[in-house]
Design a protein around this motif. Sequence first.
Motif, PDB file in Angstrom:
ATOM      1  N   ALA A  61       0.836  -1.201   0.000  1.00 39.55           N
ATOM      2  CA  ALA A  61       0.000   0.000   0.000  1.00 39.55           C
ATOM      3  C   ALA A  61       0.876   1.258   0.000  1.00 39.55           C
ATOM      4  O   ALA A  61       0.542   2.255  -0.639  1.00 39.55           O
ATOM      5  N   VAL A  62       1.988   1.201   0.710  1.00 39.14           N
ATOM      6  CA  VAL A  62       2.896   2.357   0.756  1.00 39.14           C
ATOM      7  C   VAL A  62       3.538   2.556  -0.621  1.00 39.14           C
ATOM      8  O   VAL A  62       3.644   3.673  -1.124  1.00 39.14           O
ATOM      9  N   ASP A  99       2.297   1.658  -3.496  1.00 39.09           N
ATOM     10  CA  ASP A  99       1.260   2.175  -4.406  1.00 39.09           C
ATOM     11  C   ASP A  99       1.076   3.671  -4.194  1.00 39.09           C
ATOM     12  O   ASP A  99       0.971   4.446  -5.147  1.00 39.09           O
ATOM     13  N   PHE A 100       1.023   4.069  -2.940  1.00 39.32           N
ATOM     14  CA  PHE A 100       0.864   5.478  -2.574  1.00 39.32           C
ATOM     15  C   PHE A 100       2.017   6.294  -3.155  1.00 39.32           C
ATOM     16  O   PHE A 100       1.814   7.338  -3.788  1.00 39.32           O
ATOM     17  N   THR A 126       1.756   6.640  -7.062  1.00 35.58           N
ATOM     18  CA  THR A 126       0.706   7.569  -7.498  1.00 35.58           C
ATOM     19  C   THR A 126       1.157   9.009  -7.272  1.00 35.58           C
ATOM     20  O   THR A 126       1.019   9.863  -8.156  1.00 35.58           O
ATOM     21  N   ALA A 127       1.724   9.270  -6.091  1.00 37.84           N
ATOM     22  CA  ALA A 127       2.146  10.641  -5.780  1.00 37.84           C
ATOM     23  C   ALA A 127       3.318  11.066  -6.658  1.00 37.84           C
ATOM     24  O   ALA A 127       3.344  12.183  -7.189  1.00 37.84           O
ATOM     25  N   ILE A 144       7.450  10.551   2.544  1.00 42.61           N
ATOM     26  CA  ILE A 144       6.831   9.324   3.064  1.00 42.61           C
ATOM     27  C   ILE A 144       7.721   8.712   4.137  1.00 42.61           C
ATOM     28  O   ILE A 144       7.261   8.367   5.225  1.00 42.61           O
ATOM     29  N   LEU A 190      -2.350   3.657   5.848  1.00 39.83           N
ATOM     30  CA  LEU A 190      -2.596   4.698   4.853  1.00 39.83           C
ATOM     31  C   LEU A 190      -4.071   4.746   4.479  1.00 39.83           C
ATOM     32  O   LEU A 190      -4.634   5.821   4.270  1.00 39.83           O
ATOM     33  N   THR A 204      -4.274  11.596   0.913  1.00 41.66           N
ATOM     34  CA  THR A 204      -4.266  10.807  -0.328  1.00 41.66           C
ATOM     35  C   THR A 204      -2.951  11.089  -1.050  1.00 41.66           C
ATOM     36  O   THR A 204      -2.302  12.105  -0.803  1.00 41.66           O
ATOM     37  N   PRO A 205      -2.558  10.192  -1.963  1.00 41.14           N
ATOM     38  CA  PRO A 205      -1.318  10.444  -2.708  1.00 41.14           C
ATOM     39  C   PRO A 205      -1.417  11.736  -3.523  1.00 41.14           C
ATOM     40  O   PRO A 205      -0.431  12.453  -3.680  1.00 41.14           O
TER      41      PRO A 205
END
Length: 477
Positions: free
Chosen positions: A322-323, A325-326, A329-330, A344, A359, A365-366
């Motif tokens: 999840a981190v 992915d975040f 995206t960011a 992060i 998260l 959100t990202p």
Amino acid sequence: MNYVPSIGLEVHVQLRTRTKMFCGCSTAYGASPNTQVCPVCLGYPGAMPVMNAEAIHQTVVSGLMLGCEIGTFSKFDRKSYFYPDMPKNYQITQYDKPLCLGGGVAIVVNGAARTIRLTRIHLEEDVGKSTHHAACSGVDFNRAGVPLMEIVTEPDLASADEAMAFLLALKQTLLYAGVSDCNLEEGNLRCDVNVSVRPAGQEKLGTKVEIKNMNTFKGVHAALLYEIDRQSALLAGGGRVVQQTRRWEPDSGETFPMRSKEDAHDYRYFPEPDLLPVVLDRAQIEAWRAGLPERPADRRTRLVQSYGIPVYDAGVLTADRAVADFFETAATRCGNGKAVSNWIMTDVLRLLGERNCTLAQCALTPETLADLIALVDRRTINLPTAKGLLPELFETGGNPALLVTARGLGQMGDADEISRLVDQTLEANPRIVQDFLGGKQAAAQALVGQVMKLSRGKADPQLASKLVAEKLAARKG
Ligand code: ADP
Ligand code: ZN
Ligand code: MG
């Protein structure tokens, strides 16, 4: 005499299916006891099991992620199991024809990379959960029949640290595969730890002891340290290790004997007559292989290459899918991977730790993080202002650009305006100016700090320090 440990793990992982292995009961955790049960998982005579296809799929996906050979012909067996937490008095499991064979998990401990071989992965049903009270015991059958994957390793692990690294790497791969929540508190992942020691130089493995049902990684580590010491001391004193099952007492930090080990024939395995074998064709297996998610190690390499971040950062970011992915995206949105990674790794992970949440549970959100970083990169706000906004975005969310406008947090980037603040500061602090002129370089930083304060944190710090340096140089003449 030195003793060398050998450790093999049998890891039980609850799969992430909606319903149980052989019936339609829910697998959701936390319901009142015995509310998610039916004649099948309660073992009523005559109730017939129906195989959960998704559990087969998830086990094969796990096997493919871990490099196993997938059996095209696999079957279920009955294992005699006479305890109150299993109402049928047998467990449906797989004996000689498991779904997956071989495979391995790569670990790095103290800079040394090794691959720990897997023996097999098979699928079985979980048992109920017993609780013991003052005057009676209770059994909750909600867990009975939940699909349980058992991953067995060869006795390749050579230390408690390696066992820990293995469990972390395995958990990470299963999370990436999306086949289990791997939530240790909810008992999604439990393991039996087999350990023996042998004198250094001896080929043949020593007699093993099995420590049952460990449900924390820290516990596995501590139990191994204890057990390796206990066995080594026993051998050093001329004694011998008895093959047995032991249990770990976290409070005293010791293991205690539970029972001597059953032999395989005590389980009286025989083919489950109520279920057909599982026959998978090659095309199906290959289709599943083609749909596999990226492995953690591959993702690490790709993040380094695509976003120009250090290997260390990539390791931290990919620890949790999840981190990662975040991050992606960011980083894609604001185009500054290094900055996103820094934010992060320092601020966001710290906030998650402090608030003890994930998260998904926080409001950040990202996109929001990317926009905040973009405001800094465009020099609309300075870094301290951005850092000041983060806790709020984390708690309640919001649009960084709107917050900056509404609160007048925009960075003071006008050179004339900052120049006036620098003049004021130099006037007001003659002693510090004297210090600088007398050779104390650090005094310049103190003056920049005063300028920032005067601007209420909004001055462009780079511009402020440039102007302070220029004006001080002019005074030096
Ligand atoms: P059992 O028949 O007692 O269940 P298995 O051969 O099936 O034993 O192995 C169970 C687990 O114990 C495996 O993870 C295996 O790697 C491990 N193991 C087997 N022999 C040893 C040993 N001598 N020392 C440490 N671990 C062992
Ligand atoms: Zn049921
Ligand atoms: Mg065994």
